[in-house]
Design a protein around this motif. Structure first.
Motif, PDB file in Angstrom:
ATOM      1  N   LEU A  52      15.222  11.777  36.329  1.00  0.00           N
ATOM      2  CA  LEU A  52      14.146  12.553  37.338  1.00  0.00           C
ATOM      3  C   LEU A  52      13.710  13.978  36.448  1.00  0.00           C
ATOM      4  O   LEU A  52      14.771  14.737  35.898  1.00  0.00           O
ATOM      5  CB  LEU A  52      14.894  13.105  38.416  1.00  0.00           C
ATOM      6  N   GLN A  53      12.470  14.125  36.127  1.00  0.00           N
ATOM      7  CA  GLN A  53      12.184  15.012  35.358  1.00  0.00           C
ATOM      8  C   GLN A  53      11.042  15.890  35.857  1.00  0.00           C
ATOM      9  O   GLN A  53      10.290  15.702  36.968  1.00  0.00           O
ATOM     10  CB  GLN A  53      11.510  14.285  34.170  1.00  0.00           C
ATOM     11  N   SER A  54      11.029  17.164  35.184  1.00  0.00           N
ATOM     12  CA  SER A  54      10.076  18.113  35.366  1.00  0.00           C
ATOM     13  C   SER A  54       9.527  18.883  34.284  1.00  0.00           C
ATOM     14  O   SER A  54       9.680  18.405  33.156  1.00  0.00           O
ATOM     15  CB  SER A  54      10.211  18.790  36.999  1.00  0.00           C
ATOM     16  N   TRP A  55       8.932  19.920  34.402  1.00  0.00           N
ATOM     17  CA  TRP A  55       8.828  20.783  33.323  1.00  0.00           C
ATOM     18  C   TRP A  55       7.950  20.396  32.209  1.00  0.00           C
ATOM     19  O   TRP A  55       8.302  20.011  31.053  1.00  0.00           O
ATOM     20  CB  TRP A  55      10.040  21.475  32.687  1.00  0.00           C
ATOM     21  N   SER A  56       6.706  19.698  32.878  1.00  0.00           N
ATOM     22  CA  SER A  56       5.795  19.020  31.844  1.00  0.00           C
ATOM     23  C   SER A  56       4.511  19.132  32.049  1.00  0.00           C
ATOM     24  O   SER A  56       3.976  19.782  33.171  1.00  0.00           O
ATOM     25  CB  SER A  56       6.077  17.391  31.884  1.00  0.00           C
ATOM     26  N   THR A  57       3.761  18.884  31.267  1.00  0.00           N
ATOM     27  CA  THR A  57       2.014  19.027  31.235  1.00  0.00           C
ATOM     28  C   THR A  57       1.457  17.830  30.711  1.00  0.00           C
ATOM     29  O   THR A  57       2.074  17.025  29.800  1.00  0.00           O
ATOM     30  CB  THR A  57       1.552  20.327  30.730  1.00  0.00           C
ATOM     31  N   PHE A  58       0.117  17.524  31.212  1.00  0.00           N
ATOM     32  CA  PHE A  58      -0.742  16.279  30.574  1.00  0.00           C
ATOM     33  C   PHE A  58      -1.980  16.788  30.217  1.00  0.00           C
ATOM     34  O   PHE A  58      -2.684  17.948  30.688  1.00  0.00           O
ATOM     35  CB  PHE A  58      -0.811  15.550  31.911  1.00  0.00           C
ATOM     36  N   VAL A  59      -2.407  16.499  28.887  1.00  0.00           N
ATOM     37  CA  VAL A  59      -3.469  16.863  28.258  1.00  0.00           C
ATOM     38  C   VAL A  59      -4.390  15.610  27.831  1.00  0.00           C
ATOM     39  O   VAL A  59      -3.611  14.773  27.324  1.00  0.00           O
ATOM     40  CB  VAL A  59      -3.255  18.055  27.137  1.00  0.00           C
ATOM     41  N   GLY A  60      -5.804  15.865  27.847  1.00  0.00           N
ATOM     42  CA  GLY A  60      -6.534  14.930  26.970  1.00  0.00           C
ATOM     43  C   GLY A  60      -6.867  15.306  25.876  1.00  0.00           C
ATOM     44  O   GLY A  60      -7.237  16.587  25.458  1.00  0.00           O
ATOM     45  N   ASP A  61      -6.731  14.709  24.781  1.00  0.00           N
ATOM     46  CA  ASP A  61      -7.074  15.165  23.496  1.00  0.00           C
ATOM     47  C   ASP A  61      -7.816  13.966  22.591  1.00  0.00           C
ATOM     48  O   ASP A  61      -7.062  12.906  22.128  1.00  0.00           O
ATOM     49  CB  ASP A  61      -5.786  15.931  22.644  1.00  0.00           C
ATOM     50  N   ASP A  62      -9.348  14.212  22.333  1.00  0.00           N
ATOM     51  CA  ASP A  62      -9.891  13.270  21.267  1.00  0.00           C
ATOM     52  C   ASP A  62      -9.932  11.813  21.888  1.00  0.00           C
ATOM     53  O   ASP A  62      -9.622  10.881  21.169  1.00  0.00           O
ATOM     54  CB  ASP A  62      -9.514  13.439  19.959  1.00  0.00           C
ATOM     55  N   GLY A  63      -9.840  11.603  23.152  1.00  0.00           N
ATOM     56  CA  GLY A  63      -9.910  10.336  23.857  1.00  0.00           C
ATOM     57  C   GLY A  63      -8.409  10.018  24.339  1.00  0.00           C
ATOM     58  O   GLY A  63      -8.155   8.869  24.999  1.00  0.00           O
ATOM     59  N   GLN A  64      -7.408  10.553  23.711  1.00  0.00           N
ATOM     60  CA  GLN A  64      -6.100  10.243  23.830  1.00  0.00           C
ATOM     61  C   GLN A  64      -5.548  10.952  25.229  1.00  0.00           C
ATOM     62  O   GLN A  64      -6.018  12.078  25.520  1.00  0.00           O
ATOM     63  CB  GLN A  64      -5.277  10.542  22.828  1.00  0.00           C
ATOM     64  N   PHE A  65      -4.582  10.249  25.970  1.00  0.00           N
ATOM     65  CA  PHE A  65      -4.112  11.213  27.215  1.00  0.00           C
ATOM     66  C   PHE A  65      -2.681  11.399  26.727  1.00  0.00           C
ATOM     67  O   PHE A  65      -1.612  10.519  26.628  1.00  0.00           O
ATOM     68  CB  PHE A  65      -4.050  10.078  28.289  1.00  0.00           C
ATOM     69  N   ILE A  66      -2.230  12.530  26.669  1.00  0.00           N
ATOM     70  CA  ILE A  66      -0.799  13.213  26.135  1.00  0.00           C
ATOM     71  C   ILE A  66      -0.104  13.665  27.265  1.00  0.00           C
ATOM     72  O   ILE A  66      -0.608  14.370  28.009  1.00  0.00           O
ATOM     73  CB  ILE A  66      -0.952  14.081  24.875  1.00  0.00           C
ATOM     74  N   CYS A  67       1.274  13.342  27.177  1.00  0.00           N
ATOM     75  CA  CYS A  67       2.124  14.167  28.395  1.00  0.00           C
ATOM     76  C   CYS A  67       3.245  14.856  27.217  1.00  0.00           C
ATOM     77  O   CYS A  67       3.634  14.150  26.433  1.00  0.00           O
ATOM     78  CB  CYS A  67       2.979  12.916  29.040  1.00  0.00           C
ATOM     79  N   ILE A  68       3.403  15.741  27.485  1.00  0.00           N
ATOM     80  CA  ILE A  68       4.305  16.982  26.890  1.00  0.00           C
ATOM     81  C   ILE A  68       5.657  17.386  27.784  1.00  0.00           C
ATOM     82  O   ILE A  68       5.314  17.957  28.857  1.00  0.00           O
ATOM     83  CB  ILE A  68       3.429  18.284  26.308  1.00  0.00           C
ATOM     84  N   ILE A  69       6.444  16.602  27.478  1.00  0.00           N
ATOM     85  CA  ILE A  69       7.702  17.103  28.308  1.00  0.00           C
ATOM     86  C   ILE A  69       8.495  18.232  27.678  1.00  0.00           C
ATOM     87  O   ILE A  69       8.937  17.953  26.574  1.00  0.00           O
ATOM     88  CB  ILE A  69       8.698  15.632  28.282  1.00  0.00           C
ATOM     89  N   GLY A  70       8.466  19.110  28.587  1.00  0.00           N
ATOM     90  CA  GLY A  70       8.894  20.488  27.838  1.00  0.00           C
ATOM     91  C   GLY A  70      10.434  20.341  27.639  1.00  0.00           C
ATOM     92  O   GLY A  70      10.769  21.135  26.653  1.00  0.00           O
ATOM     93  N   SER A  71      11.213  19.637  28.303  1.00  0.00           N
ATOM     94  CA  SER A  71      12.763  19.612  28.005  1.00  0.00           C
ATOM     95  C   SER A  71      13.401  18.367  28.099  1.00  0.00           C
ATOM     96  O   SER A  71      13.691  17.903  29.206  1.00  0.00           O
ATOM     97  CB  SER A  71      13.511  20.836  28.838  1.00  0.00           C
ATOM     98  N   VAL A  72      14.041  18.025  27.004  1.00  0.00           N
ATOM     99  CA  VAL A  72      14.780  16.721  27.061  1.00  0.00           C
ATOM    100  C   VAL A  72      16.108  16.848  26.342  1.00  0.00           C
ATOM    101  O   VAL A  72      16.304  17.375  25.352  1.00  0.00           O
ATOM    102  CB  VAL A  72      14.258  15.447  26.410  1.00  0.00           C
ATOM    103  N   SER A  73      17.192  16.840  27.309  1.00  0.00           N
ATOM    104  CA  SER A  73      18.527  17.137  26.656  1.00  0.00           C
ATOM    105  C   SER A  73      18.928  15.983  25.360  1.00  0.00           C
ATOM    106  O   SER A  73      18.775  14.970  25.690  1.00  0.00           O
ATOM    107  CB  SER A  73      19.699  17.198  27.648  1.00  0.00           C
ATOM    108  N   LYS A  74      19.078  16.604  24.378  1.00  0.00           N
ATOM    109  CA  LYS A  74      19.771  15.938  23.283  1.00  0.00           C
ATOM    110  C   LYS A  74      21.122  14.989  23.603  1.00  0.00           C
ATOM    111  O   LYS A  74      21.340  14.008  22.946  1.00  0.00           O
ATOM    112  CB  LYS A  74      20.044  16.583  22.004  1.00  0.00           C
ATOM    113  N   ARG A  75      21.651  15.552  24.730  1.00  0.00           N
ATOM    114  CA  ARG A  75      22.985  14.751  25.033  1.00  0.00           C
ATOM    115  C   ARG A  75      22.682  13.713  26.005  1.00  0.00           C
ATOM    116  O   ARG A  75      23.583  13.182  26.510  1.00  0.00           O
ATOM    117  CB  ARG A  75      23.778  15.908  25.655  1.00  0.00           C
ATOM    118  N   GLY A  76      21.618  13.645  26.614  1.00  0.00           N
ATOM    119  CA  GLY A  76      21.498  12.650  27.900  1.00  0.00           C
ATOM    120  C   GLY A  76      21.017  11.172  27.322  1.00  0.00           C
ATOM    121  O   GLY A  76      20.450  11.090  26.258  1.00  0.00           O
ATOM    122  N   HIS A  77      21.008  10.438  28.234  1.00  0.00           N
ATOM    123  CA  HIS A  77      20.463   8.856  27.972  1.00  0.00           C
ATOM    124  C   HIS A  77      18.956   8.740  27.706  1.00  0.00           C
ATOM    125  O   HIS A  77      18.433   7.994  26.868  1.00  0.00           O
ATOM    126  CB  HIS A  77      20.847   8.064  29.149  1.00  0.00           C
TER     127      HIS A  77
END
Length: 213
Positions: A52-77
């Motif tokens: 279950l995730q939050s702290w993210s944003t979505f942008v379009g760039d040169d025809g591509q649709f990009i999701c930026i997830i702001g915080s993913v723990s290095k210790r998680g699955h």
């Protein structure tokens, strides 16, 4: 009247041990909402992983649709499986299944089929090697583009994902039916807003987006 904050207010106390290590105190003053979704992958043992995730944003760039997830723990699955499979699915729930999505936080052992054990339905994605949650009204299949530490030695990373395929319920992209917004659409994480003068805290909750014309 505006007030200035460069250090954590003395009124702030941790709601649980380590809260201000896992999150910035600034997070609780600003309480900026962010969309809620569940990121799904396959673990190396073939079991379903759901985060279950939050702290993210979505942008379009040169025809591509990009999701930026702001915080993913290095210790998680999630981080481990993204490194291994280079792909995932972003699943957007409506409020009627939120409680089941919340259960993925409980059923998160390595040998757990986390989607199934939460009472949800796993289905294969069309373009990536990751499971989708059938009950979610929007599924975005993604490939991993890059990761970057927040700062040198940080315990979390920001990741960028490129969308490869979208599956969306037709009643939700029709604003005359369920729609994308309001109580039947996207859910937003509202993270423990606090009054810096009194320390009063509103418990973590979620909200909906109302359209204005």
């Amino acid at each position: 009247m505006k007030k200035e904050f460069s250090v954590m207010p003395e009124t702030f106390t941790e709601a649980y041990p380590g809260e201000f290590t896992g999150f910035s105190w600034m997070d609780f003053i600003t309480a900026i909402p962010s969309p809620l979704f569940v990121v799904t992958t396959y673990k190396s043992n073939g079991k379903e992983n759901a985060c279950l995730q939050s702290w993210s944003t979505f942008v379009g760039d040169d025809g591509q649709f990009i999701c930026i997830i702001g915080s993913v723990s290095k210790r998680g699955h999630l981080y481990q499986t993204l490194k291994e499979t280079k792909c995932c699915v972003l699943n957007f729930p409506s409020r009627d299944i939120y409680d089941k999505c919340q259960k993925t936080v409980v059923y998160n052992n390595f040998d757990d089929d986390e989607i199934t054990m939460a009472g949800l339905t796993s289905e294969k994605a069309k373009t990536v090697n990751a499971p989708r949650i059938a009950e979610c009204f929007l599924n975005i299949e993604c490939e991993l583009l890059w990761e970057h530490e927040h700062f040198e030695g940080s315990r979390d990373v920001t990741v960028a994902l490129r969308a490869t395929h979208i599956c969306m319920d037709s009643d939700h992209y029709d604003e005359n039916k369920l729609g994308r917004y309001g109580k039947t659409g996207y859910m937003y994480n509202i993270h423990n807003p606090r009054n810096p003068e009194t320390g009063e805290m509103i418990p973590e909750c979620f909200g909906a987006l109302e359209m204005y014309k």
